[in-house]
Design a protein around this motif. Structure first.
Motif, PDB file in Angstrom:
ATOM      1  N   LEU A  43      44.829  38.247  39.134  1.00 37.55           N
ATOM      2  CA  LEU A  43      43.940  37.780  38.065  1.00 37.55           C
ATOM      3  C   LEU A  43      44.614  36.787  37.134  1.00 37.55           C
ATOM      4  O   LEU A  43      43.963  35.870  36.623  1.00 37.55           O
ATOM      5  CB  LEU A  43      43.427  38.970  37.251  1.00 37.55           C
ATOM      6  N   GLU A  90      30.470  40.400  38.418  1.00 40.57           N
ATOM      7  CA  GLU A  90      31.548  41.256  37.929  1.00 40.57           C
ATOM      8  C   GLU A  90      32.734  41.104  38.864  1.00 40.57           C
ATOM      9  O   GLU A  90      32.589  40.719  40.033  1.00 40.57           O
ATOM     10  CB  GLU A  90      31.102  42.717  37.870  1.00 40.57           C
ATOM     11  N   THR A  91      33.923  41.366  38.352  1.00 43.27           N
ATOM     12  CA  THR A  91      35.137  41.234  39.150  1.00 43.27           C
ATOM     13  C   THR A  91      35.206  42.371  40.157  1.00 43.27           C
ATOM     14  O   THR A  91      35.140  43.548  39.790  1.00 43.27           O
ATOM     15  CB  THR A  91      36.376  41.251  38.247  1.00 43.27           C
ATOM     16  N   MET A 116      36.648  46.307  36.622  1.00 43.87           N
ATOM     17  CA  MET A 116      36.481  46.093  38.053  1.00 43.87           C
ATOM     18  C   MET A 116      35.231  46.811  38.534  1.00 43.87           C
ATOM     19  O   MET A 116      34.953  47.957  38.153  1.00 43.87           O
ATOM     20  CB  MET A 116      37.692  46.616  38.832  1.00 43.87           C
ATOM     21  N   TYR A 170      34.404  34.614  45.287  1.00 39.20           N
ATOM     22  CA  TYR A 170      34.318  35.463  44.114  1.00 39.20           C
ATOM     23  C   TYR A 170      35.406  36.529  44.045  1.00 39.20           C
ATOM     24  O   TYR A 170      35.486  37.254  43.058  1.00 39.20           O
ATOM     25  CB  TYR A 170      32.945  36.148  44.094  1.00 39.20           C
ATOM     26  N   TYR A 171      36.238  36.644  45.064  1.00 37.98           N
ATOM     27  CA  TYR A 171      37.196  37.740  45.108  1.00 37.98           C
ATOM     28  C   TYR A 171      38.606  37.231  44.798  1.00 37.98           C
ATOM     29  O   TYR A 171      39.096  36.305  45.442  1.00 37.98           O
ATOM     30  CB  TYR A 171      37.183  38.399  46.489  1.00 37.98           C
TER      31      TYR A 171
END
Length: 919
Positions: free
Chosen positions: A897, A684-685, A720, A735-736
């Motif tokens: 994003l 997940e973000t 988020m 991943y961030y």
């Protein structure tokens, strides 16, 4: 056999109880009513005794109960390890160079099996890799528990350069004098570096077990030039194998399109094979990458640059021009054939096809109409290469004027005006001697070429002296007279060799220098030139260990132009393309390699089968339990009714059988979870914050990003997750999309942390740096907050090694001001602070700023507690200022994003209208 839950075996003590219950509750006997004895049913005996169950049924049910108990105890048979696994510290040495990528999965599986052994014996491990790194680790390798080592192995990747066993030997010598019960070396099997010192240092640590992974499959793809024999573009290097093999090499373009897949047969015991691509020249020149199919490695990938392209070259021919040894095109044809796409014929036939170079021997460009046609072709970008000879010397003697002008020379397709006749150097009728060639100047396309001492010139046409003659000279004789001159004409060039293309005026056509000079000219015809000694080629595209192209790492350094050919790939010079877009040069991992040799074993040699995984038995025990329970039911049913067992009773047991068999054992589940651990941020973000080591600051960062994530979730379609605290250099930052970095007065960085942050920003991540402003020195001014005490120096300290583009103060015209909300102010806990972003046009990754620096203390403005309240006050605007801070945070998240999506010009009219309507 080993049990993962041995305490469950104590349930076996209950088997006597099961036996007693089975005796007490035997199967019901079959009933048959006999009318004459119905009267006896009214008689009641004083004692009753149950009939005994058959012994075989007792044994069957005891076996069923035993299998159930043993199955839940999760037994397994340890995998084979070619010897007993001793208890004690384990030294694991891994080759992680460019040849390890070909079997990286098997290599990791074997390493994880070794970690499993250490975990069962409660042993600690020390892992050492042999490929050099751009930055040496700040601390020496230490013994780690199995869980830590397992995570470290999952984060390892093969390098795109060879191993350095000499450096590894030094590391082994400097390790603490810790006795190792087991030393395992996962080798690539390729001889390279100082193997002897490495083996000696390894044996000093204990008995060595060496594991190799099918070394006969190790291979490399070395680049070659179009001048190679047979026109081969590359050469396949392999370790010898007793069996013939067929290797497929794919030719691809930059966008991944496949132009051809070429089978390369390799004979038994052969160590190399040429890779020939038989494609039309126009298609062949589109090839950008060659790689071995099915082998993902930088060692089996070749990048092609402009030096490998074949240029279409036209060679004007006339009657008798190809006469052996004396014909005007005899030496030209043999020099040009391996260098280019060579075509011969008349002028009209040659110019009817695309050409880069037109070569005209002496006497082939006669007639005003032919010269006018060629002149137009040159002005459109072509290169004409002419050779002198008796015809050219005679034409100057017949000229109307004895002193030709540059205009006359251009009209006659000559780079410089020529003097009458030809100059004789040497012979019985002259005092002169044949002249040698002078070294080539740095401005010449021939610079760097070696001049043979036996190349001389005995006759030449002379250039008419002029003030600018030196600007047209590319090659001279030892006495300074021009040998090769040139002139720009439109977008093309005219080049003249002041000697003939045969061996009667010079022995230059008989030398290898002649071939090299023609090659340089064909390359120069397409706007290419060899970089000068002082030219630095910056890395543009690099390959990782698996041969995948991507942006260069922060540790990559530029290479001097003339040193590229002798550069060995390394952490600072990874394989890839270097230089500007119009003149990129390729540095390949296997460049310069002539062959591969198998390394001598360092220790007891085994293969990957010596590290087979554990065999779980729990599922088979449970399967046996279900099958025997079904059998028990069938037999009891037959005993009671004499009929087959009812299907409705079998259905639940069959369903249980399928569920148990489909469910993996706990041991396998734990292994799979450990080996394929996926961070939550990959599912997940999530936003991340860099841990400062101060509990209050870190808690505020966590609460602030949580509040911002909730705000984003409530107002956008983005979803988020909970924020994570990260340690750059240790945690994976991939991943961030956004990292929040609160700067404290004692903030410091390490080389590993700096490298990780540079990689994070280079791959599109955004770093939001906050110096957490506090009230300024003037306590009455509540609209301005300076940097927190000590953070200004700390900011300079921690950003010293970061690759940050030029910064400017952000205004409301910046993309960040309208990615979602239209903003004019960007406050946090404090208002009035400037925000610094990358200058427009200076940022990579689609002009998205990789860093945002401010001191508004956004985390405290965004923070929410467990009850959903905002525990920190904002100064001076209260709730309105907090809402603006949230909106700025949301804009920043959307910016991270989506990048520059909102910069699309289609949105400009709407945005301008909304700005005009805003009061």
């Amino acid at each position: 056999m080993i049990f993962q839950f041995p305490l469950l075996l104590s349930a076996l003590l209950c088997l006597p109880l099961v036996w007693w219950l089975l005796r007490a509750t035997p199967p019901r006997a079959r009933q048959q009513v006999f009318p004459p004895v119905t009267v006896l049913s009214r008689l009641h005996p004083k004692e009753t005794e149950a009939a005994r169950s058959p012994p075989w049924l007792l044994l069957l049910r005891l076996l069923v109960a035993g299998l159930l108990i043993v199955g839940f105890a999760r037994p397994f048979i340890p995998g084979s390890h070619n010897g007993a696994v001793a208890s004690g510290s384990v030294l694991l040495v891994m080759d992680d160079g460019m040849w390890s990528a070909q079997d990286w999965t098997e290599r990791l599986n074997a390493a994880q099996s070794i970690v499993d052994d250490a975990e069962r014996t409660k042993s600690r491990l020390l892992v050492l890799t042999t490929a050099p790194q751009a930055e040496a680790p700040s601390t020496a390798p230490e013994l780690q528990p199995a869980a830590v080592v397992r995570q470290m192995l999952n984060s390892l990747h093969p390098s795109s350069w060879p191993v350095d066993r000499a450096r590894a030997a030094q590391q082994l010598e400097h390790l603490p004098q810790t006795p190792f019960a087991r030393v395992v070396y996962l080798a690539d099997g390729i001889a390279q570096g100082d193997v002897d010192s490495f083996a000696k240092a390894l044996h000093a640590r204990g008995t060595v077990q060496e594991i190799r992974f099918a070394p006969q499959n190790s291979m490399a793809l070395a680049p070659s030039t179009p001048a190679a024999e047979g026109g081969a573009l590359a050469r396949l290097l392999l370790l010898p194998s007793p069996q013939p093999r067929l290797v497929h090499v794919a030719a691809r373009t930059t966008d991944g399109g496949t132009l051809a897949v070429v089978p390369v047969p390799v004979a038994a015991s052969a160590t190399q094979a040429d890779v020939q691509i038989n494609l039309p020249i126009a298609v062949r020149n589109r090839i950008d990458t060659l790689n071995v199919q099915g082998v993902a490695s930088a060692a089996t990938t070749v990048l092609l640059d402009e030096n490998t392209r074949l240029r279409p070259v036209g060679l004007l021919s006339s009657g008798g021009a190809d006469t052996p040894l004396i014909g005007s095109i005899f030496y030209l044809r043999r020099a040009l054939a391996p260098l280019s796409d060579l075509h011969e014929g008349t002028l009209d036939a040659l110019l009817a096809r695309p050409l880069s170079v037109l070569i005209a021997p002496d006497g082939t460009l006669a007639g005003a109409q032919s010269q006018k046609t060629v002149q137009d072709w040159i002005k459109n970008g072509g290169m004409l290469i002419r050779f002198a000879g008796p015809a050219l010397a005679g034409s100057q003697r017949d000229a109307e004027t004895s002193t030709p002008t540059p205009q006359d020379a251009a009209r006659d397709l000559l780079p410089v005006p020529l003097l009458d006749g030809a100059r004789q150097l040497g012979g019985s009728m002259t005092w002169g001697t044949p002249q040698h060639l002078a070294p080539f100047e740095q401005t010449s396309p021939f610079r760097g070429l070696s001049i043979p001492a036996d190349v001389t010139v005995s006759r030449q046409v002379l250039a008419s002296p002029s003030a600018d003659l030196g600007a047209h000279v590319w090659a001279r004789l030892a006495d300074g007279t021009p040998l090769v001159t040139h002139m720009e004409l439109g977008r093309g060039e005219v080049v003249l060799f002041h000697v003939s293309s045969t061996a009667d005026w010079s022995n230059l056509p008989l030398s290898g220098l002649f071939v090299a000079m023609l090659q340089r000219l064909t390359e120069h015809a397409n706007g290419l030139s060899t970089p000068a000694d002082t030219t630095l080629l910056a890395p543009a595209i690099t390959l990782d260990g698996e041969g995948m192209a991507g942006p260069p790492p922060p540790t990559a350094r530029a290479i001097q132009g003339t040193a590229l050919a002798g550069t060995v790939v390394s952490p600072i010079h990874p394989p890839g393309l270097y230089g500007p877009p119009d003149g990129r040069r390729a540095l390949n991992a296997a460049a310069g390699m002539q062959s591969l040799q198998a390394a001598q074993p360092v220790g007891t040699l085994t293969d990957a089968s010596g590290q087979r995984p554990d065999l779980p038995l729990g599922r088979y025990c449970l399967l046996g339990f279900v099958l025997l329970a079904l059998l028990d039911g069938v037999l009891v049913g037959l005993m009671r009714t004499g009929r087959l067992f009812a299907p409705r009773r079998a259905a639940p047991l069959l369903a249980l059988l399928g569920a148990l068999y489909a469910t993996p054992s706990t041991a396998q589940t734990q292994d799979a979870t450990a080996q394929a651990h996926v961070p939550a941020a990959a599912l997940e973000t999530r936003l991340g914050y860099i841990v400062s080591g101060h509990e209050d600051v870190d808690e505020a960062s966590r609460a602030g990003l949580q509040g911002l994530s909730d705000f984003v979730n409530a107002r956008t379609s983005a979803v988020m997750g909970h924020p994570d605290g990260v340690h750059p250099g240790t945690d994976d930052l991939t991943y961030y999309p956004l990292l929040y970095w609160p700067i404290t007065a004692d903030a410091t960085t390490t080389p590993a942390m700096t490298a990780a942050l540079n990689t994070f920003m280079a791959h599109g991540g955004i770093l939001l740096i906050d110096t957490q402003g506090q009230d300024g020195t003037n306590s009455t001014d509540t609209t301005f907050a300076a940097d927190a005490p000590g953070t200004t120096a700390a900011l300079r300290r921690v950003t010293a090694g970061l690759v940050i583009p030029p910064l400017v103060v952000m205004t409301d015209h910046h993309l960040l001001a309208h990615t979602f909300y239209l903003l004019h102010d960007f406050p946090g806990r404090y208002a009035g602070q400037p925000i610094w972003v990358a200058k427009e046009g200076d940022a990579e990754n689609d002009d998205v700023s990789p860093v945002i620096i401010g001191s508004a203390d956004w985390a405290h403005a965004w923070a929410v507690d467990s009850a959903g309240n905002t525990p920190f006050a904002v100064i001076p605007g209260g709730s309105d200022q907090r809402l603006q801070a949230y909106r700025f945070g949301l804009n920043t998240v959307i910016y991270a994003l989506t990048g520059s999506y909102k910069a699309d010009q289609v949105h400009v009219p709407m945005l301008l209208k909304r700005l005009e309507d805003k009061p």
